[in-house]
Design a protein around this motif. Structure first.
Motif, mmCIF file in Angstrom:
data_model
loop_
_atom_site.group_PDB
_atom_site.id
_atom_site.type_symbol
_atom_site.label_atom_id
_atom_site.label_comp_id
_atom_site.label_asym_id
_atom_site.label_seq_id
_atom_site.Cartn_x
_atom_site.Cartn_y
_atom_site.Cartn_z
ATOM 1 N N LEU A 190 0.854 -1.212 -0.127
ATOM 2 C CA LEU A 190 -0.070 -0.034 0.031
ATOM 3 C C LEU A 190 0.852 1.184 -0.052
ATOM 4 O O LEU A 190 0.208 2.344 -0.488
ATOM 5 C CB LEU A 190 -0.852 0.039 1.236
ATOM 6 C CG LEU A 190 -1.818 -1.087 1.210
ATOM 7 C CD1 LEU A 190 -2.842 -1.044 2.565
ATOM 8 C CD2 LEU A 190 -2.708 -1.239 -0.034
ATOM 9 N N VAL A 191 2.134 1.156 0.238
ATOM 10 C CA VAL A 191 2.997 2.427 0.290
ATOM 11 C C VAL A 191 4.003 2.365 -0.589
ATOM 12 O O VAL A 191 4.763 3.387 -0.976
ATOM 13 C CB VAL A 191 3.923 2.433 1.827
ATOM 14 C CG1 VAL A 191 2.852 2.421 2.854
ATOM 15 C CG2 VAL A 191 4.706 1.187 1.925
ATOM 16 N N PHE A 192 3.947 1.255 -1.493
ATOM 17 C CA PHE A 192 4.770 1.230 -2.535
ATOM 18 C C PHE A 192 4.522 2.094 -3.781
ATOM 19 O O PHE A 192 3.309 2.318 -4.176
ATOM 20 C CB PHE A 192 4.953 -0.182 -3.360
ATOM 21 C CG PHE A 192 5.652 -1.049 -2.236
ATOM 22 C CD1 PHE A 192 6.500 -0.666 -1.166
ATOM 23 C CD2 PHE A 192 6.018 -2.507 -2.689
ATOM 24 C CE1 PHE A 192 7.225 -1.698 -0.536
ATOM 25 C CE2 PHE A 192 6.600 -3.378 -2.031
ATOM 26 C CZ PHE A 192 7.458 -2.878 -0.839
ATOM 27 N N LEU A 193 5.407 2.743 -4.626
ATOM 28 C CA LEU A 193 5.370 3.543 -5.561
ATOM 29 C C LEU A 193 5.338 2.381 -6.751
ATOM 30 O O LEU A 193 5.964 1.285 -6.688
ATOM 31 C CB LEU A 193 6.332 4.444 -5.912
ATOM 32 C CG LEU A 193 6.483 5.644 -4.610
ATOM 33 C CD1 LEU A 193 7.740 6.514 -4.811
ATOM 34 C CD2 LEU A 193 5.136 6.277 -4.712
ATOM 35 N N ARG A 194 4.643 2.841 -7.881
ATOM 36 C CA ARG A 194 4.696 2.034 -9.032
ATOM 37 C C ARG A 194 6.148 1.598 -9.443
ATOM 38 O O ARG A 194 6.296 0.481 -9.775
ATOM 39 C CB ARG A 194 4.026 2.788 -10.228
ATOM 40 C CG ARG A 194 3.889 1.722 -11.560
ATOM 41 C CD ARG A 194 3.006 2.454 -12.359
ATOM 42 N NE ARG A 194 1.660 2.582 -12.027
ATOM 43 C CZ ARG A 194 0.810 3.370 -12.716
ATOM 44 N NH1 ARG A 194 0.935 3.712 -13.977
ATOM 45 N NH2 ARG A 194 -0.401 3.660 -12.234
ATOM 46 N N ALA A 207 6.679 3.821 6.960
ATOM 47 C CA ALA A 207 5.537 3.183 6.484
ATOM 48 C C ALA A 207 4.378 4.073 6.893
ATOM 49 O O ALA A 207 4.409 4.252 8.053
ATOM 50 C CB ALA A 207 5.209 1.929 6.561
ATOM 51 N N ASP A 208 3.320 4.531 5.854
ATOM 52 C CA ASP A 208 2.210 5.270 6.529
ATOM 53 C C ASP A 208 1.132 4.494 5.418
ATOM 54 O O ASP A 208 0.880 5.522 4.579
ATOM 55 C CB ASP A 208 2.410 6.762 6.267
ATOM 56 C CG ASP A 208 1.116 7.358 6.683
ATOM 57 O OD1 ASP A 208 0.071 6.677 7.250
ATOM 58 O OD2 ASP A 208 0.761 8.630 6.789
ATOM 59 N N PRO A 209 0.673 3.473 5.761
ATOM 60 C CA PRO A 209 -0.068 2.925 4.402
ATOM 61 C C PRO A 209 -1.628 3.312 4.585
ATOM 62 O O PRO A 209 -2.559 3.043 3.789
ATOM 63 C CB PRO A 209 -0.154 1.444 5.069
ATOM 64 C CG PRO A 209 -0.197 1.254 6.338
ATOM 65 C CD PRO A 209 0.911 2.641 6.758
ATOM 66 N N PHE A 210 -2.170 4.227 5.727
ATOM 67 C CA PHE A 210 -3.311 4.626 5.847
ATOM 68 C C PHE A 210 -3.811 5.729 5.302
ATOM 69 O O PHE A 210 -4.951 6.258 5.406
ATOM 70 C CB PHE A 210 -3.688 4.749 7.406
ATOM 71 C CG PHE A 210 -3.367 3.400 7.996
ATOM 72 C CD1 PHE A 210 -4.342 2.246 8.115
ATOM 73 C CD2 PHE A 210 -2.172 3.426 8.883
ATOM 74 C CE1 PHE A 210 -3.777 1.036 8.613
ATOM 75 C CE2 PHE A 210 -2.052 2.118 9.701
ATOM 76 C CZ PHE A 210 -2.837 1.159 9.458
ATOM 77 N N LEU A 211 -2.831 6.295 4.404
ATOM 78 C CA LEU A 211 -3.390 7.579 3.774
ATOM 79 C C LEU A 211 -4.392 7.249 2.686
ATOM 80 O O LEU A 211 -4.370 6.115 2.018
ATOM 81 C CB LEU A 211 -2.134 7.938 2.890
ATOM 82 C CG LEU A 211 -0.875 8.749 3.804
ATOM 83 C CD1 LEU A 211 -0.003 8.925 2.655
ATOM 84 C CD2 LEU A 211 -1.516 9.840 4.261
ATOM 85 N N LEU A 264 -5.519 7.925 16.044
ATOM 86 C CA LEU A 264 -4.529 7.071 16.485
ATOM 87 C C LEU A 264 -3.450 6.436 15.439
ATOM 88 O O LEU A 264 -2.417 6.451 15.727
ATOM 89 C CB LEU A 264 -5.257 5.760 17.351
ATOM 90 C CG LEU A 264 -4.464 4.393 17.543
ATOM 91 C CD1 LEU A 264 -3.713 5.060 18.874
ATOM 92 C CD2 LEU A 264 -5.322 3.221 17.994
ATOM 93 N N LEU A 265 -4.027 6.027 14.388
ATOM 94 C CA LEU A 265 -3.387 5.782 13.404
ATOM 95 C C LEU A 265 -2.431 6.646 12.604
ATOM 96 O O LEU A 265 -1.307 6.645 12.262
ATOM 97 C CB LEU A 265 -4.329 4.973 12.115
ATOM 98 C CG LEU A 265 -4.974 3.730 12.654
ATOM 99 C CD1 LEU A 265 -5.897 3.180 11.831
ATOM 100 C CD2 LEU A 265 -3.937 2.605 13.098
ATOM 101 N N ARG A 266 -2.744 7.943 12.793
ATOM 102 C CA ARG A 266 -1.945 8.944 12.311
ATOM 103 C C ARG A 266 -0.591 9.159 13.313
ATOM 104 O O ARG A 266 0.171 9.491 12.566
ATOM 105 C CB ARG A 266 -2.766 10.226 12.515
ATOM 106 C CG ARG A 266 -3.578 10.513 11.270
ATOM 107 C CD ARG A 266 -4.313 12.036 11.347
ATOM 108 N NE ARG A 266 -4.963 12.319 10.162
ATOM 109 C CZ ARG A 266 -5.743 13.247 10.030
ATOM 110 N NH1 ARG A 266 -6.209 14.272 11.076
ATOM 111 N NH2 ARG A 266 -6.472 13.753 8.922
#
Length: 352
Positions: free
Chosen positions: A182-186, A316-320, A332-334
């Motif tokens: 979820l955090v990887f760029l193409r 990692a910040d997958p929740f964007l 919390l997740l922020r």
């Protein structure tokens, strides 16, 4: 159970990450391509209840799971769990692409008997075809996973004694890799990406390439080491030191006397593990390091890793872009979402 449970389609999963200091859980849903966090929770556990990924008191851990359940909708009854540590082995084996399903299963068992240091009657065995072998199109690369039955069933017993149903048993490194997608760029897909997860008692390094874990190492190193260093240096009790660390109420010189030495130790551990990968026969260069786990919240660790390893380092910040049922979960997740990566990777099994 292990070999079949992983292949089921299940919905509304609670991803449960059993750590040595706390148990973290997360549930999510998906609507029109957008993920929604339905609930998230963390509960501390007594020191010694989980040691080297082994459950020492299932009844006490069951009570913790019951407390966690109070934060989740009543409809969330299915769980996904993960095994890790020395009782889990994964290998990629090249096998003939012409094998039938039954022949492939028999061949996997034969390979496991020859290469996995556990008796077959003591393990759950699972496998999946990754795709064609890069060097020979007549072969398929097959991911073989083996886990000690005792390790799997202790988690299952704990979860089900709390009233949940275990729908998925995964490998922690694979759950972590799934969340990191979820955090990887193409452009990251064809690169070597290192993912470092540092929890309370375990530091796990995974190297990902084209969506697959191609190298994995773990060792006993984590936040508990930092806590013990603080307790020893200042004469605190362990629980007192842990509370001070979590609340960031460190003594004035703690960053120099404790935090910096711990961060140096962490960098040296990682440098050694990365050297193990680069010395292996492969042509993959590591170009980025992604950090997960609660220890990534320590000040200075990101910049030190970046400077000393000469890598692009990010937390990692997958929740964007996620939606939330509860504003409190969003807040919390922020702040500490990086701690929930394995739980997220497990919950994703229910919506993908």
């Amino acid at each position: 159970m292990f070999e079949s449970i992983k292949k089921r389609n299940s919905n509304a999963l609670i991803g449960i990450d059993f750590g040595s200091n706390s148990i973290k859980a997360l549930a999510l849903s998906k609507d029109k391509g957008t993920f929604q966090i339905d609930a998230v929770a963390e509960m501390p556990i007594e020191k010694g209840l989980i040691v080297d990924n082994h459950f020492e008191d299932i009844s006490k851990l069951t009570q913790v799971i019951k407390q966690i359940q109070k934060n989740f909708p009543a409809s969330c009854k299915n769980a996904a769990i993960a095994v890790t540590g020395a009782d889990v082995i994964t290998k990629v084996i090249a096998m003939s692409a012409d094998l039938t399903d039954l022949d492939l299963e028999a061949q996997v068992e034969l390979e496991a008997e020859n290469s996995i240091p556990f008796p077959l009657d003591e393990i759950f065995l699972d496998f999946e075809i990754i795709g064609p072998n890069a060097n020979n199109n007549e072969l398929n690369d097959v991911l073989v996973s083996a886990a000690r039955k005792e390790t799997v069933l202790s988690q299952v017993d704990c979860v089900e004694a709390a009233g949940l149903t275990t729908k998925v048993v995964d490998v922690a490194s694979h759950a972590l890799a799934r969340a990191c997608e979820l955090v990887f760029l193409r452009e990251d897909y064809d690169k070597g990406i290192a993912v470092l997860d540092i929890g309370a008692s375990q530091m796990m390094l995974n190297i990902l390439h084209q969506g697959q874990v191609i190298f994995s190492r773990s060792k006993n190193h984590g936040g508990a080491v930092c806590t013990q260093m603080m307790a020893d240096h200042y004469g605190f009790k362990y629980n007192e030191a842990e509370k001070i660390k979590i609340e960031n109420k460190w003594p004035v010189d703690c960053d120099v006397d404790v935090i910096a030495p711990f961060e140096n130790m962490t960098v040296n551990h990682l440098r050694f593990d990365l050297r193990m990968f680069t010395n292996a026969p492969n042509n993959i260069k590591i170009e980025k390091l992604i950090l997960t786990g609660g220890c990534q919240l320590l000040p200075g660790l990101v910049s030190q890793l970046s400077e000393e390893l000469d890598l692009d380092v990010e937390v990692a910040d997958p929740f964007l872009g996620f939606e939330y049922k509860n504003e409190s979960d969003k807040n919390l997740l922020r702040e500490v979402g990086v701690k929930y990566m394995i739980a997220l990777g497990l919950a994703l099994r229910g919506v993908q």
